[in-house]
Enzyme design. Structure first.
Site, PDB file in Angstrom:
ATOM      1  N   HIS B  77       1.243  -1.683  -0.035  1.00  0.00           N
ATOM      2  CA  HIS B  77       0.325   0.249   0.298  1.00  0.00           C
ATOM      3  C   HIS B  77       1.142   1.029   0.086  1.00  0.00           C
ATOM      4  CE1 HIS B  77      -2.720   3.007   1.143  1.00  0.00           C
ATOM      5  NE2 HIS B  77      -2.066   3.770   2.453  1.00  0.00           N
ATOM      6  N   ASP B 106       6.441  21.905 -26.361  1.00  0.00           N
ATOM      7  CA  ASP B 106       6.493  21.028 -25.829  1.00  0.00           C
ATOM      8  C   ASP B 106       7.797  20.427 -24.627  1.00  0.00           C
ATOM      9  OD1 ASP B 106       6.003  17.812 -25.014  1.00  0.00           O
ATOM     10  OD2 ASP B 106       5.592  17.639 -27.331  1.00  0.00           O
ATOM     11  N   TRP B 142       7.176   0.175   3.569  1.00  0.00           N
ATOM     12  CA  TRP B 142       7.569   0.936   2.506  1.00  0.00           C
ATOM     13  C   TRP B 142       8.970   0.719   2.936  1.00  0.00           C
ATOM     14  CZ3 TRP B 142       8.615   6.101   0.666  1.00  0.00           C
ATOM     15  CH2 TRP B 142       8.604   6.695   1.938  1.00  0.00           C
ATOM     16  N   SER B 169      12.866   6.412 -14.078  1.00  0.00           N
ATOM     17  CA  SER B 169      11.503   7.313 -14.636  1.00  0.00           C
ATOM     18  C   SER B 169      12.071   8.642 -13.466  1.00  0.00           C
ATOM     19  CB  SER B 169      10.136   6.325 -14.340  1.00  0.00           C
ATOM     20  OG  SER B 169       9.433   7.637 -14.985  1.00  0.00           O
ATOM     21  N   SER B 170      11.486   8.549 -12.498  1.00  0.00           N
ATOM     22  CA  SER B 170      11.330   9.985 -12.322  1.00  0.00           C
ATOM     23  C   SER B 170      12.716  10.803 -12.499  1.00  0.00           C
ATOM     24  CB  SER B 170      11.643   9.662 -10.579  1.00  0.00           C
ATOM     25  OG  SER B 170      10.414   9.083 -10.457  1.00  0.00           O
ATOM     26  N   HIS B 253      13.010  12.101   3.744  1.00  0.00           N
ATOM     27  CA  HIS B 253      12.214  13.123   3.840  1.00  0.00           C
ATOM     28  C   HIS B 253      12.001  14.030   2.845  1.00  0.00           C
ATOM     29  CE1 HIS B 253      10.177  15.360   6.882  1.00  0.00           C
ATOM     30  NE2 HIS B 253      10.275  16.305   6.254  1.00  0.00           N
ATOM     31  N   GLU B 255      12.026  13.549  -0.334  1.00  0.00           N
ATOM     32  CA  GLU B 255      10.791  12.593  -0.616  1.00  0.00           C
ATOM     33  C   GLU B 255       9.330  12.488  -0.429  1.00  0.00           C
ATOM     34  OE1 GLU B 255      10.364  10.809  -3.490  1.00  0.00           O
ATOM     35  OE2 GLU B 255       8.631   9.773  -3.064  1.00  0.00           O
ATOM     36  N   TYR B 257       8.281  16.282   0.941  1.00  0.00           N
ATOM     37  CA  TYR B 257       8.704  17.634   0.136  1.00  0.00           C
ATOM     38  C   TYR B 257       8.477  17.103  -2.259  1.00  0.00           C
ATOM     39  CZ  TYR B 257       8.754  19.208   4.260  1.00  0.00           C
ATOM     40  OH  TYR B 257       8.597  18.683   6.243  1.00  0.00           O
ATOM     41  N   SER B 268      -2.165  26.926  -4.878  1.00  0.00           N
ATOM     42  CA  SER B 268      -1.227  28.495  -4.968  1.00  0.00           C
ATOM     43  C   SER B 268      -1.867  28.830  -6.705  1.00  0.00           C
ATOM     44  CB  SER B 268      -0.093  28.681  -5.298  1.00  0.00           C
ATOM     45  OG  SER B 268       0.329  28.265  -4.409  1.00  0.00           O
ATOM     46  N   HIS B 302      15.002  12.574  12.020  1.00  0.00           N
ATOM     47  CA  HIS B 302      13.919  13.015  13.114  1.00  0.00           C
ATOM     48  C   HIS B 302      12.959  11.281  12.781  1.00  0.00           C
ATOM     49  CE1 HIS B 302      11.514  15.369   9.882  1.00  0.00           C
ATOM     50  NE2 HIS B 302      11.192  14.622  10.141  1.00  0.00           N
ATOM     51  N   HIS B 303      13.226  10.849  12.196  1.00  0.00           N
ATOM     52  CA  HIS B 303      12.167   9.456  11.846  1.00  0.00           C
ATOM     53  C   HIS B 303      13.144   8.440  12.554  1.00  0.00           C
ATOM     54  CE1 HIS B 303       9.888  11.031   7.843  1.00  0.00           C
ATOM     55  NE2 HIS B 303      11.341  11.674   7.929  1.00  0.00           N
ATOM     56  N   THR B 328       6.867  26.518   6.203  1.00  0.00           N
ATOM     57  CA  THR B 328       5.625  26.545   6.080  1.00  0.00           C
ATOM     58  C   THR B 328       4.432  26.897   6.113  1.00  0.00           C
ATOM     59  OG1 THR B 328       6.091  23.986   6.622  1.00  0.00           O
ATOM     60  CG2 THR B 328       3.925  24.068   5.967  1.00  0.00           C
ATOM     61  N   LYS B 331       3.223  30.218   4.102  1.00  0.00           N
ATOM     62  CA  LYS B 331       2.660  29.457   2.592  1.00  0.00           C
ATOM     63  C   LYS B 331       0.986  29.650   2.945  1.00  0.00           C
ATOM     64  CE  LYS B 331       4.902  27.068  -0.060  1.00  0.00           C
ATOM     65  NZ  LYS B 331       4.789  27.746  -1.402  1.00  0.00           N
ATOM     66  N   ARG B 450       1.812   1.102  15.173  1.00  0.00           N
ATOM     67  CA  ARG B 450       1.351   0.254  14.065  1.00  0.00           C
ATOM     68  C   ARG B 450       1.828  -0.564  13.245  1.00  0.00           C
ATOM     69  NH1 ARG B 450       5.675   4.892  10.440  1.00  0.00           N
ATOM     70  NH2 ARG B 450       3.817   3.739   8.257  1.00  0.00           N
TER      71      ARG B 450
END
Lengths: 188, 525, 267
Positions: B77, B106, B142, B169-170, B253, B255, B257, B268, B302-303, B328, B331, B450
């Site tokens: 998932h 293009d 994951w 690809s990314s 991390h 990722e 963002y 925006s 921090h993870h 943040t 924004k 979890r």
């Protein structure tokens, strides 16, 4: 048309630069490994296979540090324990303690001990002169061995550390004996 | 998210038709459409996994799936939603909208664009197909932490290859986007006049180029640890399992963002349109985006507060993480200032955007609470964290994606989306989203870990509630299919400027956008 | 600084009255150690600050949503820039954050002080059970393995679930009340994590390495926790149960353990 070509070559230049960036970052991922090891070595978290040098042998008698010893086995048919569970030491003193290890299997087995410290920060102040963890240990069938550890606690140890645990985990070195068929261990 | 490329403009389109047209296309609009369709399919597959998870958790005890399969589901998932749904969806938006927004004909590398899309279905087949190999899919979470991931079966190798392919690809997509934005803007469009969506994507693309290779490195190390006897993460050979966590979160991390910055960009674009007022603090929005991106590189640990790092480490990562709250916050304040004293109407895209601000900010607050290292010791790996990241990823990224889809559907299809059904979709999603995820805060606080298939009795009520909400949320997403199908088939004709006060080059071309646009670069004033 | 200081002050006074009402349904479990208490208060403080900001920010937003509508005849203003405002809403949050970071920093340093324990216990994570070794202090040498004791029938639903479903073990950890207990964690296979919410203690157990943490339980009782790091199939089935008992009861327990070990050796 030439404007378009100029644009195309500009694009290609940027493409090359960005691709180099991506490849460099792939390399950087691997670079993190030695980088991390270096940090661990500097902070003493993972100082594995070499003897330390004593920088300062001044004994600090004003402080008494409790050092606990611990032993772990990781998938090995061995018995492994420290001969003394706790010692109290002055920083700067040369201390020798010993662990005992016994092979309970009827064939020789090679293991490697990995030290670890709690709290982790104390690792860098733990100077081991001699340790069975510097080399791989091969135990004959049923062999029992007493293995010394000689160390000095660096007097630069932070003041708020009063208790340190030195813990070893023995891992089997695969490959050395892995080729031998594993028979059911008879134990002792 | 919709197969919406106009067919009545075939006279402009020379090339193979039928399936071959889609396989060989180098047109940014076709490729954008395929990205959106692909990500929606992956979103539904990931959703089915989520609903199976929620069904198992409906009540204590094991009823629906076995623990091993449960772990496979939670892992897949996560992987499917992150790499298959959210990221490709944003790339789809980038493909469709960036050239239209900057006045380019293009993307810079059209053929590479085709490649970066067609790698994705290959990776998706490998990833989803791993359920059917002996041992099943990877069940290591994951985050793929070793040594657990080293224990896994063949499914893990497939997942690693899939991650490699999606990473390539990314990266190709990101390079394409950077080059397009930097080199192909219409005359007169300076960087600081670009629509904010372009800015957020430019910064995101740089993040992608910087961190996707690091992830590829990390999973490669797992692969060699598994099969070639290296011991990067094995203490027996002088490695350290925690090292993987450092490398993974160095990618992980930024990722986070990567998945939220383009969402900021979409919102925006939308809010000024429906507030009929220019975006407040454009420059500060750009700087805030850039500072979030820079800060994202120095907060990864921090993870890992529970791994037992030294106090100095905890302090550094706590302070750095808290600092992210500042840009943040800027924004959010800017969006509200944009709305302030505007002349607002609440068509579907605006509803999703206001909903986004409201619910995303809740996720921001729980993020701030998790940033406090000592509090995080209690919250780490509990349902509180699950609630937090679903608030920022579902209510954040996904709501913004829907906002963007409703906003640009007229440009893609030439018809206005049905307002009534669209609003129904929004309100159902909003209500069921909160029913699903809000109780998870309480579960986490009260101590539910979890990634467990079964739980103690005191957690039963909230879990049952969350499951009801999850099924409601899942079913609500089918409404979106109705909207899109109706919109493609017909409906109110959309004008070139489909929304009354919409601003930007994309609204100067007809709706639906013809196959080829801006063959001659427009002059931007 | 002033603003955040006052906020923190008013928050703390609310906490004092609030912590007595601790309910584990909507909030952290009732703390039984000084660390858990600090975490509880810190969380309450954060919650209050966030709630205040939330109400203020979204008060403004919803005011705007209801007042500045086209249908109410609102005409759009045309302002879109103000450096003063931007600086203001950058600086103020920084001060609020400093107000949050200050108490958190103190707690971190307090939590890391594992020195001079009365008892040291090593918790080893296995797939899927916990092993405990009493390394030092009263009870030194005691070692046992702690397995989930919930019967399989309850999990599969053929039997009614007990009160402590999935939170009960065959051999609980026993510690004396009011004594500093240092927990060393390690693991034998994959990463596990040792967590007792009521103690405010969570520490990953990493194979090949030891990590340490500590607690001093202030009240007797039975406290339960789980493994919180995904460790494979039965990750959800390796709970932690700690019995905090009086000093006398602890000595009795130690004597019993030593006796049963001796009996086992004699056999």
């Amino acid at each position: 048309m030439s404007i378009e070509n100029a644009q195309r070559s500009e694009n290609r230049k940027l493409l090359v630069r960005l691709s180099i960036g991506a490849v460099a970052m792939f390399g950087f991922g691997f670079l993190l490994v030695p980088f991390y090891e270096k940090i661990c070595e500097v902070t003493g978290i993972n100082n594995l296979l070499k003897a330390d040098e004593v920088v300062n042998t001044q004994v600090d008698t004003s402080r008494l540090i409790t050092i606990e010893f611990d032993a772990n086995i990781h998938d090995l048919p061995w018995r492994f324990h420290p001969l003394q569970s706790v010692v109290k030491v002055h920083p700067g003193e040369l201390i020798t303690i010993a662990y005992e290890v016994e092979n309970t299997r009827d064939k020789p087995i090679t293991g490697q001990a990995v030290p670890s410290y709690g709290p982790a920060v104390s690792g860098q102040f733990f100077r081991k002169m001699d340790c069975f963890c510097f080399t791989q240990q091969t135990l004959e069938a049923g062999e029992r061995r007493t293995m010394p550890v000689a160390f000095v606690l660096d007097p630069a140890l932070p003041d708020d550390v009063h208790t340190i645990t030195l813990s070893y985990t023995f891992f089997e070195i695969a490959g050395k004996n892995a080729s031998l068929p594993v028979s059911g261990g008879s134990g002792t | 998210m919709a197969a919406v490329t106009p067919d009545h403009l075939h006279d402009h389109h020379h090339g193979p038709s039928g399936l071959m047209r889609w396989i060989t296309t180098t047109n940014h609009k076709d490729i954008g459409t395929m990205y959106l369709l692909f990500s929606f399919i992956m979103f539904l597959s990931g959703g089915v996994m989520a609903l199976t998870i929620r069904a198992e958790l409906f009540q204590p005890g094991l009823q629906v799936v076995e623990p091993e399969f449960f772990n496979q589901l939670t892992t897949m998932h996560g992987l499917v939603m992150v790499f298959g749904a959210i990221m490709p969806a944003f790339v789809g938006f980038a493909n469709w909208m960036l050239p239209l927004m900057i006045g380019a004909s293009d993307m810079a590398f059209a053929r590479m664009n085709n490649w970066s899309f067609w790698l994705l279905p290959v990776a998706a087949v490998m990833l989803i197909g791993s359920f059917f190999v002996p041992g099943g899919a990877t069940a290591a979470g994951w985050t793929l932490y070793p040594p657990l991931s080293v224990q896994m079966g063949m499914g893990m190798d497939l997942a690693i290859f899939a991650v490699h392919i999606m990473g390539i690809s990314s990266i190709m997509g990101a390079i394409n986007i950077v080059v397009t934005i930097l080199n192909m803007r219409a005359p007169g469009m300076t960087l600081m006049k670009m629509p904010l969506f372009c800015w957020t994507w430019l910064i995101t693309a740089y993040l992608l180029i910087a961190v996707m290779p690091v992830l590829a490195g990390a999973v490669t190390m797992i692969l060699t640890d598994r099969h070639f006897g290296t011991s990067f993460f094995n203490a027996a050979g002088g490695g350290d399992p925690v090292l993987f966590q450092h490398i993974f979160w160095f990618f992980g991390h930024p990722e986070v963002y990567i998945m939220i910055l383009p969402a900021f960009g979409i919102v925006s674009q939308i809010i000024p349109t429906f507030a009929r007022k220019p975006l407040f603090g454009y420059a500060s929005m750009v700087y805030a985006t850039a500072s979030i991106a820079v800060l994202s590189f120095v907060v990864w640990a921090h993870h890992m507060f529970a791994t037992g790092m030294p106090a100095q480490g905890q302090l550094f990562f706590m302070y750095a993480t808290m600092l992210i709250a500042v840009p943040t916050g800027v924004k959010v304040f800017n969006w509200i200032a944009t709305m302030w004293r505007g002349s607002m109407t609440f068509e579907t895209p605006m509803l999703w955007s206001v909903g986004f601000i409201f619910v995303f900010t809740l996720g921001g607050f729980t993020g701030l609470i998790c940033a406090i290292a000592p509090v995080d010791i209690q919250l780490h790996d509990t349902y509180y964290v699950v609630a937090h990241f679903h608030y920022v990823l579902v209510a954040g990224s996904l709501f913004a994606l829907f906002a963007g889809a409703y906003y640009w559907l007229p440009k893609w299809t030439g018809h206005m989306p049905n307002e009534t059904i669209g609003k129904l979709h929004f309100w159902c999603s909003m209500v069921f989203f909160n029913i699903t995820f809000f109780p998870m805060h309480f579960l986490g606080l009260a101590g539910m870990p979890r990634r467990i298939p079964d739980y103690a009795l005191q957690f039963a009520d909230f879990n049952a509630l969350a499951t009801v909400g999850a099924f409601g949320f899942g079913l609500s997403q089918l409404i979106f299919i109705v909207v899109v199908v109706k919109c493609v088939r017909g409906g109110e004709k959309a004008a070139a400027r489909s929304w009354e006060d919409a601003d930007g080059l994309e609204w100067t071309v007809p709706s639906p956008a013809p196959h080829h646009t801006f063959e001659v670069a427009p002059v931007f004033k | 600084m002033n603003l955040s200081g006052r906020l923190a002050g008013s928050g703390l006074s609310l906490i004092v009255s609030g912590s007595a009402l601790a309910q584990s349904r909507y909030n952290f479990q009732e703390p039984v150690t000084s660390v858990a208490e600090q975490l509880y208060d810190l969380h309450t403080l954060m919650l209050i600050i966030c709630a205040v900001i939330f109400v203020a920010v979204f008060g403004v937003m919803f005011w705007s949503v209801f007042k500045h509508r086209k249908s109410r005849g609102a005409v759009a203003a045309n302002f879109h820039e103000s450096t003063t405002v931007e600086i203001l809403w950058t600086i103020i949050p920084v001060f609020i954050l400093v107000g949050m970071a200050w108490p958190a920093t103190r707690t971190i340093l307090y939590m890391k002080d594992t020195s001079s324990p009365d008892i040291t216990i090593k918790a080893t994570g296995y797939q899927w059970k916990w092993g405990y070794d009493y390394l030092q202090g009263e009870g030194e040498g005691i070692r046992f393995v702690s397995n989930l004791s919930t019967p399989r029938e309850q999990i599969e639903g053929s039997e009614a679930k007990g009160e402590h479903y999935l939170l009960e073990v065959d051999n609980p950890v026993v510690v004396p009340v009011g004594k500093k207990v240092r927990i060393l964690t390690t693991a034998s296979d994959v990463i596990h994590s040792w967590w007792v919410p009521a103690f405010g203690v969570k520490q990953d157990a990493i194979p090949g390495f030891i990590r340490d943490t500590w607690f001093r339980a202030d009240r007797e009782g039975i406290y339960r926790g789980n493994c919180v790091e995904l460790c494979g199939k039965d990750h959800g089935y390796m709970p932690i149960e700690v019995h905090v008992v009086s000093a006398e009861a602890y000595s009795q327990w130690v004597a019993k353990q030593v006796a049963s070990k001796a009996a086992l050796a004699a056999n």
